[in-house]
Design a protein around this motif. Structure first.
Motif, PDB file in Angstrom:
ATOM      1  N   GLN A  83      13.592   0.469  75.786  1.00 38.97           N
ATOM      2  CA  GLN A  83      13.373   1.805  76.359  1.00 38.97           C
ATOM      3  C   GLN A  83      14.427   2.111  77.422  1.00 38.97           C
ATOM      4  N   ARG A  84      14.748   1.118  78.234  1.00 33.75           N
ATOM      5  CA  ARG A  84      15.749   1.330  79.290  1.00 33.75           C
ATOM      6  C   ARG A  84      17.134   1.565  78.689  1.00 33.75           C
ATOM      7  N   ARG A  85      17.478   0.798  77.642  1.00 32.65           N
ATOM      8  CA  ARG A  85      18.774   1.012  76.979  1.00 32.65           C
ATOM      9  C   ARG A  85      18.882   2.439  76.450  1.00 32.65           C
ATOM     10  N   ASP A  86      17.806   2.897  75.807  1.00 31.10           N
ATOM     11  CA  ASP A  86      17.792   4.261  75.272  1.00 31.10           C
ATOM     12  C   ASP A  86      17.944   5.285  76.398  1.00 31.10           C
ATOM     13  N   SER A  87      17.215   5.074  77.485  1.00 27.31           N
ATOM     14  CA  SER A  87      17.283   5.991  78.624  1.00 27.31           C
ATOM     15  C   SER A  87      18.680   6.023  79.224  1.00 27.31           C
ATOM     16  N   ILE A  88      19.297   4.850  79.355  1.00 25.77           N
ATOM     17  CA  ILE A  88      20.640   4.772  79.936  1.00 25.77           C
ATOM     18  C   ILE A  88      21.621   5.587  79.107  1.00 25.77           C
ATOM     19  N   SER A  89      21.568   5.431  77.786  1.00 34.35           N
ATOM     20  CA  SER A  89      22.521   6.174  76.952  1.00 34.35           C
ATOM     21  C   SER A  89      22.268   7.680  77.058  1.00 34.35           C
ATOM     22  N   GLN A  90      21.008   8.098  77.152  1.00 33.21           N
ATOM     23  CA  GLN A  90      20.699   9.523  77.297  1.00 33.21           C
ATOM     24  C   GLN A  90      21.145  10.050  78.666  1.00 33.21           C
ATOM     25  N   PHE A  91      20.887   9.279  79.717  1.00 33.39           N
ATOM     26  CA  PHE A  91      21.296   9.718  81.059  1.00 33.39           C
ATOM     27  C   PHE A  91      22.810   9.801  81.175  1.00 33.39           C
ATOM     28  N   GLU A  92      23.510   8.810  80.605  1.00 36.95           N
ATOM     29  CA  GLU A  92      24.968   8.833  80.679  1.00 36.95           C
ATOM     30  C   GLU A  92      25.542   9.994  79.882  1.00 36.95           C
ATOM     31  N   ALA A  93      24.929  10.310  78.743  1.00 37.88           N
ATOM     32  CA  ALA A  93      25.375  11.442  77.935  1.00 37.88           C
ATOM     33  C   ALA A  93      25.170  12.757  78.686  1.00 37.88           C
ATOM     34  N   ALA A  94      24.138  12.791  79.526  1.00 37.31           N
ATOM     35  CA  ALA A  94      23.836  14.002  80.296  1.00 37.31           C
ATOM     36  C   ALA A  94      24.569  14.024  81.637  1.00 37.31           C
ATOM     37  N   ASP A 121       1.682 -15.104  76.960  1.00 42.06           N
ATOM     38  CA  ASP A 121       3.139 -15.141  77.164  1.00 42.06           C
ATOM     39  C   ASP A 121       3.908 -14.514  76.007  1.00 42.06           C
ATOM     40  N   ASP A 122       3.467 -14.762  74.765  1.00 36.64           N
ATOM     41  CA  ASP A 122       4.175 -14.195  73.611  1.00 36.64           C
ATOM     42  C   ASP A 122       4.128 -12.671  73.634  1.00 36.64           C
ATOM     43  N   ARG A 123       2.954 -12.138  73.924  1.00 37.23           N
ATOM     44  CA  ARG A 123       2.804 -10.678  73.979  1.00 37.23           C
ATOM     45  C   ARG A 123       3.596 -10.125  75.165  1.00 37.23           C
ATOM     46  N   ALA A 124       3.584 -10.841  76.284  1.00 38.22           N
ATOM     47  CA  ALA A 124       4.324 -10.406  77.471  1.00 38.22           C
ATOM     48  C   ALA A 124       5.813 -10.307  77.166  1.00 38.22           C
ATOM     49  N   LEU A 125       6.348 -11.283  76.428  1.00 37.87           N
ATOM     50  CA  LEU A 125       7.755 -11.243  76.044  1.00 37.87           C
ATOM     51  C   LEU A 125       8.043 -10.026  75.171  1.00 37.87           C
ATOM     52  N   ALA A 126       7.148  -9.763  74.229  1.00 40.25           N
ATOM     53  CA  ALA A 126       7.326  -8.604  73.344  1.00 40.25           C
ATOM     54  C   ALA A 126       7.290  -7.303  74.143  1.00 40.25           C
ATOM     55  N   VAL A 127       6.375  -7.223  75.106  1.00 39.88           N
ATOM     56  CA  VAL A 127       6.258  -6.028  75.947  1.00 39.88           C
ATOM     57  C   VAL A 127       7.536  -5.819  76.762  1.00 39.88           C
ATOM     58  N   MET A 128       8.029  -6.905  77.370  1.00 42.66           N
ATOM     59  CA  MET A 128       9.246  -6.778  78.190  1.00 42.66           C
ATOM     60  C   MET A 128      10.469  -6.478  77.324  1.00 42.66           C
ATOM     61  N   ASP A 129      10.476  -7.008  76.103  1.00 37.61           N
ATOM     62  CA  ASP A 129      11.563  -6.701  75.171  1.00 37.61           C
ATOM     63  C   ASP A 129      11.558  -5.197  74.862  1.00 37.61           C
ATOM     64  N   VAL A 160      19.500   3.482  88.049  1.00 37.70           N
ATOM     65  CA  VAL A 160      18.130   3.041  88.304  1.00 37.70           C
ATOM     66  C   VAL A 160      17.621   2.240  87.100  1.00 37.70           C
ATOM     67  N   GLU A 161      17.869   2.762  85.892  1.00 41.13           N
ATOM     68  CA  GLU A 161      17.429   2.080  84.672  1.00 41.13           C
ATOM     69  C   GLU A 161      18.132   0.722  84.530  1.00 41.13           C
ATOM     70  N   LYS A 162      19.422   0.677  84.859  1.00 39.90           N
ATOM     71  CA  LYS A 162      20.175  -0.584  84.768  1.00 39.90           C
ATOM     72  C   LYS A 162      19.599  -1.618  85.731  1.00 39.90           C
ATOM     73  N   ALA A 163      19.239  -1.183  86.930  1.00 37.18           N
ATOM     74  CA  ALA A 163      18.654  -2.099  87.920  1.00 37.18           C
ATOM     75  C   ALA A 163      17.316  -2.647  87.410  1.00 37.18           C
ATOM     76  N   GLU A 164      16.506  -1.773  86.786  1.00 34.19           N
ATOM     77  CA  GLU A 164      15.222  -2.219  86.230  1.00 34.19           C
ATOM     78  C   GLU A 164      15.453  -3.224  85.105  1.00 34.19           C
ATOM     79  N   MET A 165      16.479  -2.969  84.282  1.00 29.89           N
ATOM     80  CA  MET A 165      16.798  -3.897  83.196  1.00 29.89           C
ATOM     81  C   MET A 165      17.108  -5.289  83.727  1.00 29.89           C
ATOM     82  N   LEU A 166      17.876  -5.351  84.802  1.00 27.58           N
ATOM     83  CA  LEU A 166      18.243  -6.648  85.382  1.00 27.58           C
ATOM     84  C   LEU A 166      17.009  -7.418  85.841  1.00 27.58           C
ATOM     85  N   VAL A 167      16.062  -6.702  86.438  1.00 24.50           N
ATOM     86  CA  VAL A 167      14.834  -7.357  86.918  1.00 24.50           C
ATOM     87  C   VAL A 167      14.018  -7.862  85.727  1.00 24.50           C
ATOM     88  N   ILE A 168      13.878  -7.028  84.701  1.00 20.97           N
ATOM     89  CA  ILE A 168      13.112  -7.427  83.514  1.00 20.97           C
ATOM     90  C   ILE A 168      13.760  -8.652  82.866  1.00 20.97           C
TER      91      ILE A 168
END
Length: 149
Positions: free
Chosen positions: A61-72, A48-56, A80-88
């Motif tokens: 990664q999604r936050r970074d992608s969102i800022s890059q996609f919005e800039a572009a 569970d501890d490692r799983a939390l770190a992985v999901m974090d 799509v990235e925002k929806a994945e973030m909500l699920v995670i």
């Protein structure tokens, strides 16, 4: 595969399949695939501890992608990235409030005896296990720098 968090995620995947929620199902499969990749690469079972770190990390990664996609100007891909973030985030513990985070950082500085930026690592080592999956480590780092600087 017997950890509590993995069981919750697997059950959610089955529920998403039954409800025919394609986007949610795809995001859950991404999480499980990342766990599997780590297990195969490192020959360990993700607890569970490692799983939390992985999901974090996946959230970051999604936050970074969102800022890059919005800039572009690609709002469609950012959505799509925002929806994945909500699920995670559904599988992560409740996020810390600004007040709770501030108190945690203040306590870590006191407990570690940190006095300057050189001691930031000591304080961060105390904060990281408590805040994993509950706060953006970038925000934690900024707050810690502000208090030490």
């Amino acid at each position: 595969m017997s950890t509590e968090l993995r069981t919750r995620i697997s059950d959610a995947m089955k529920d998403a399949m039954r409800a025919r929620e394609k986007e949610r199902l795809a995001a859950i499969r991404l999480i499980l695939a990342e766990f599997k990749r780590i297990e195969v690469d490192e020959r360990i079972e993700v607890d569970d501890d490692r799983a939390l770190a992985v999901m974090d990390k996946m959230l970051k990664q999604r936050r970074d992608s969102i800022s890059q996609f919005e800039a572009a100007g690609r709002a469609d891909l950012a959505d799509v990235e925002k929806a994945e973030m909500l699920v995670i985030q559904d599988f992560l513990p409740t996020q810390l409030s600004a007040e709770e985070l501030d108190a945690m950082v203040t306590k870590a500085i006191a407990d570690s005896g940190a006095e300057s930026m050189r001691d930031m690592g000591k304080a961060m080592a105390l904060i990281k296990p408590q805040a994993a999956g509950r706060a953006d480590m970038g925000d934690v780092s900024k707050l810690l720098k502000a208090k030490l600087g």
